[in-house]
Design an enzyme around this catalytic site. Structure first.
Site, PDB file in Angstrom:
ATOM      1  N   HIS A  63       1.438 -64.360  20.665  1.00  0.00           N
ATOM      2  CA  HIS A  63       2.414 -65.008  19.930  1.00  0.00           C
ATOM      3  C   HIS A  63       2.844 -66.418  20.124  1.00  0.00           C
ATOM      4  O   HIS A  63       2.557 -66.728  21.334  1.00  0.00           O
ATOM      5  CB  HIS A  63       3.728 -64.301  20.288  1.00  0.00           C
TER       6      HIS A  63
ATOM      7  N   GLU B 227       5.719 -62.795  16.595  1.00  0.00           N
ATOM      8  CA  GLU B 227       4.958 -61.655  17.155  1.00  0.00           C
ATOM      9  C   GLU B 227       3.756 -61.036  16.228  1.00  0.00           C
ATOM     10  O   GLU B 227       3.725 -61.670  15.041  1.00  0.00           O
ATOM     11  CB  GLU B 227       5.844 -60.296  17.400  1.00  0.00           C
TER      12      GLU B 227
HETATM   13  C1  GLP Z   1       8.070 -66.849  25.339  1.00  0.00           C
HETATM   14  C2  GLP Z   1       8.265 -67.943  24.494  1.00  0.00           C
HETATM   15  C3  GLP Z   1       7.152 -68.768  23.993  1.00  0.00           C
HETATM   16  C4  GLP Z   1       6.188 -68.851  25.298  1.00  0.00           C
HETATM   17  C5  GLP Z   1       5.886 -67.315  25.630  1.00  0.00           C
HETATM   18  C6  GLP Z   1       4.913 -67.711  26.902  1.00  0.00           C
HETATM   19  O1  GLP Z   1       8.144 -65.547  24.714  1.00  0.00           O
HETATM   20  N1  GLP Z   1       9.257 -67.852  23.205  1.00  0.00           N
HETATM   21  O2  GLP Z   1       7.489 -70.044  23.429  1.00  0.00           O
HETATM   22  O3  GLP Z   1       5.112 -69.610  24.689  1.00  0.00           O
HETATM   23  O4  GLP Z   1       6.834 -66.861  25.971  1.00  0.00           O
HETATM   24  O5  GLP Z   1       5.402 -67.796  28.012  1.00  0.00           O
HETATM   25  P1  GLP Z   1       5.099 -68.193  29.526  1.00  0.00           P
HETATM   26  O6  GLP Z   1       4.646 -69.562  29.395  1.00  0.00           O
HETATM   27  O7  GLP Z   1       6.102 -67.944  30.444  1.00  0.00           O
HETATM   28  O8  GLP Z   1       3.831 -67.626  29.734  1.00  0.00           O
END
Ligand code: GLP
Length: 239
Positions: A138, A143
């Protein structure tokens, strides 16, 4: 898509921040798209350091965040509004009126989404969008299965995304079930995209992205059709 490899999270973040700060200095009135999550945290810390050392000005920069949880008040410790204030905005002297985040407490979600997309267009779209990637591919909160033609919209979060993000909440039941997110089309309108990928947790998603097979079942694959994407990835993500 251009790949910039880094040995670890810190140097991936440093390279990304150096690149972003240089772009802000080149184009001080730019519109910057911002992401949340764990990955960009160190990039933001380096941007703050750069602001302090080089006085890169954010006075005329406009920012648009990708997404916000539905139902969390701005001042909730898990809202993306709070995240942005604590991890970036409070430290770079950016006028609050220049920062835009969907309102998770809006009463009319459809209207909020429409207004957000309109504001984005009125600002001329993003000049540079910072992105992270979810384990299921995503981007923002788009999603698997989201139309590539989508603009800002309401999403029901998948259980896997809620579970991945539950590490920031005290229990799974506190993780919101819905969010407002820019759509794939909103993201693709950006003139330039900087994707940050870090850690073993992301290596499967990274490999799939590099296969360059474009499918709505893997939202990040839309980026294969964009002309100006830089991927900053660390060795753990590269697998
Ligand atoms: C969330 C955010 C995204 C982000 C993703 C990954 O769901 N909405 O924008 O890129 O998670 O997060 P992380 O960097 O904590 O793995």
């Amino acid at each position: 898509m251009k790949l910039v490899e880094a040995p670890d999270y810190m140097s991936m973040s440093k390279q990304a921040a150096d690149y972003i700060a240089t772009r802000v200095r080149e184009e001080p009135t730019m519109t910057l798209g911002l992401a949340t999550g764990g990955t960009p945290l160190q990039t933001y810390r380096y941007l703050i350091q750069d602001y302090e050392n080089k006085e890169t000005s954010y006075q005329h920069v406009q920012t648009f965040n990708l997404d916000e949880y539905l139902g969390l008040p701005k001042d909730h410790h898990n809202s993306y509004y709070t995240y942005m204030k604590q991890n970036l905005f409070d430290h770079i002297h950016i006028p609050p009126s220049h920062t835009h985040i969907p309102n998770g407490m809006c009463t009319d979600v459809a209207q909020e989404c429409e207004m957000y997309e309109k504001k984005l267009d009125q600002a001329g779209g993003m000049d540079l969008q910072i992105l992270g990637i979810g384990e299921n591919g995503h981007i923002g909160f788009n999603e698997p299965g989201t139309s590539f033609l989508s603009t800002t919209h309401l999403v029901k979060l998948t259980e896997s995304t809620r579970k991945a993000n539950s590490r920031y909440f005290s229990s799974m039941s506190e993780v919101p079930t819905h969010a407002i997110t820019m759509g794939i089309q909103s993201i693709m309108k950006s003139k330039e995209i900087v994707l940050l990928v870090s850690g073993e947790r992301k290596s499967a998603a990274f490999r799939r992205l590099m296969n360059k097979e474009v499918s709505e079942e893997f939202p990040a694959s839309a980026l294969c059709q964009h002309k100006n994407v830089k991927i900053f990835a660390d060795h753990e993500a590269l697998g």
